[in-house]
Write a protein that holds these residues in place. Structure first.
Motif, PDB file in Angstrom:
ATOM      1  N   SER A 145      -3.922   6.026  -7.853  1.00 56.07           N
ATOM      2  CA  SER A 145      -5.272   6.304  -7.234  1.00 56.07           C
ATOM      3  C   SER A 145      -5.754   5.283  -6.397  1.00 56.07           C
ATOM      4  O   SER A 145      -5.086   4.326  -6.585  1.00 56.07           O
ATOM      5  N   GLY A 146      -6.692   5.642  -5.271  1.00 56.90           N
ATOM      6  CA  GLY A 146      -7.039   4.393  -4.589  1.00 56.90           C
ATOM      7  C   GLY A 146      -7.725   3.352  -5.086  1.00 56.90           C
ATOM      8  O   GLY A 146      -7.366   2.450  -4.928  1.00 56.90           O
TER       9      GLY A 146
ATOM     10  N   LEU B   3       0.849  -1.261   0.131  1.00 60.55           N
ATOM     11  CA  LEU B   3      -0.039  -0.031  -0.039  1.00 60.55           C
ATOM     12  C   LEU B   3       0.921   1.217   0.077  1.00 60.55           C
ATOM     13  O   LEU B   3       0.634   2.309  -0.719  1.00 60.55           O
ATOM     14  N   GLU B   4       2.084   1.202   0.573  1.00 63.65           N
ATOM     15  CA  GLU B   4       2.549   2.461   0.950  1.00 63.65           C
ATOM     16  C   GLU B   4       3.406   2.801  -0.241  1.00 63.65           C
ATOM     17  O   GLU B   4       3.592   3.920  -1.022  1.00 63.65           O
ATOM     18  N   ARG B   5       4.172   1.554  -0.936  1.00 62.02           N
ATOM     19  CA  ARG B   5       4.799   1.771  -2.138  1.00 62.02           C
ATOM     20  C   ARG B   5       3.929   2.253  -3.159  1.00 62.02           C
ATOM     21  O   ARG B   5       4.264   3.020  -4.188  1.00 62.02           O
ATOM     22  N   LEU B   6       2.758   1.846  -3.490  1.00 62.07           N
ATOM     23  CA  LEU B   6       1.934   2.302  -4.493  1.00 62.07           C
ATOM     24  C   LEU B   6       1.372   3.605  -4.432  1.00 62.07           C
ATOM     25  O   LEU B   6       1.326   4.151  -5.158  1.00 62.07           O
ATOM     26  N   LYS B   7       1.256   4.078  -3.164  1.00 64.49           N
ATOM     27  CA  LYS B   7       0.981   5.241  -2.908  1.00 64.49           C
ATOM     28  C   LYS B   7       2.118   6.186  -3.075  1.00 64.49           C
ATOM     29  O   LYS B   7       1.957   7.393  -3.933  1.00 64.49           O
ATOM     30  N   ARG B   8       3.112   5.863  -3.076  1.00 62.20           N
ATOM     31  CA  ARG B   8       4.525   6.539  -3.262  1.00 62.20           C
ATOM     32  C   ARG B   8       4.444   6.777  -5.003  1.00 62.20           C
ATOM     33  O   ARG B   8       5.121   7.735  -5.510  1.00 62.20           O
ATOM     34  N   ARG B   9       3.975   5.885  -5.474  1.00 62.19           N
ATOM     35  CA  ARG B   9       3.990   5.868  -7.015  1.00 62.19           C
ATOM     36  C   ARG B   9       3.056   6.714  -7.566  1.00 62.19           C
ATOM     37  O   ARG B   9       2.911   6.908  -8.806  1.00 62.19           O
ATOM     38  N   GLY B  10       2.058   7.293  -7.019  1.00 66.87           N
ATOM     39  CA  GLY B  10       1.016   8.174  -7.346  1.00 66.87           C
ATOM     40  C   GLY B  10       0.000   7.507  -7.751  1.00 66.87           C
ATOM     41  O   GLY B  10      -0.729   8.096  -8.586  1.00 66.87           O
TER      42      GLY B  10
END
Length: 156
Positions: free
Chosen positions: A134-135, A125-132
């Motif tokens: 969307s939810g 989750l954290e890594r995907l959020k850093r990639r920008g």
């Protein structure tokens, strides 16, 4: 001469496959990385021809029609695939492949070792959020990961 090794890495999105490959190549320089061809845009630290072969969707579809791919998949609105020219079984190779295709790799290349890489969902989750992403895209990737694991876990 020893038989060359085909090491296949697959697993969850954002599980660290590229980091693992980099460490293996650092420690074992006799391995060659199989480059994935993709239609997605490069991330800021990625280099065409080093990290991936980045091409347009039109070029990818043309290569499909010409039979250039050993395997390919559409994921997250982009295409990813392995061109036949990337697989040279006279050398040690490390190949990152989509989980849905890893079983096919084992069928095609009996002398391969397939490893499924996974990490805690919070890390993903954290890594995907850093990639920008969307939810909605993050949720879809996590659901796809579970679906692929359930369907293909006996192939790894």
């Amino acid at each position: 001469m020893d038989t060359p090794l085909l090491l296949v890495l697959t697993g969850k999105t954002a599980s660290g496959k590229d980091t693992i490959i980099a460490k293996i190549l650092e420690k074992y320089p006799n391995f060659k990385k199989v480059l994935t061809t993709t239609t997605r845009a490069p991330r800021e630290d990625e280099v065409n021809g080093v990290d991936y072969n980045f091409i347009s969707k039109e070029d990818f579809k043309r290569k499909i029609e010409q039979g250039d791919f050993l395997e390919y998949v559409e994921y997250g609105g982009n295409y990813y695939g392995t061109e036949k020219s990337q697989i040279n079984l006279t050398e040690n190779l490390i190949w990152k492949i989509d989980p849905s295709m890893a079983g096919k790799a084992k069928e095609m290349f009996k002398n391969s070792i397939i490893l499924y890489i996974t990490v805690d969902e919070g890390v993903v989750l954290e890594r995907l959020k850093r990639r920008g992403l969307s939810g909605e895209e993050i949720e879809k990737r996590i659901q796809d990961d579970q679906k692929f694991w359930d369907e293909y876990k006996d192939k790894y």
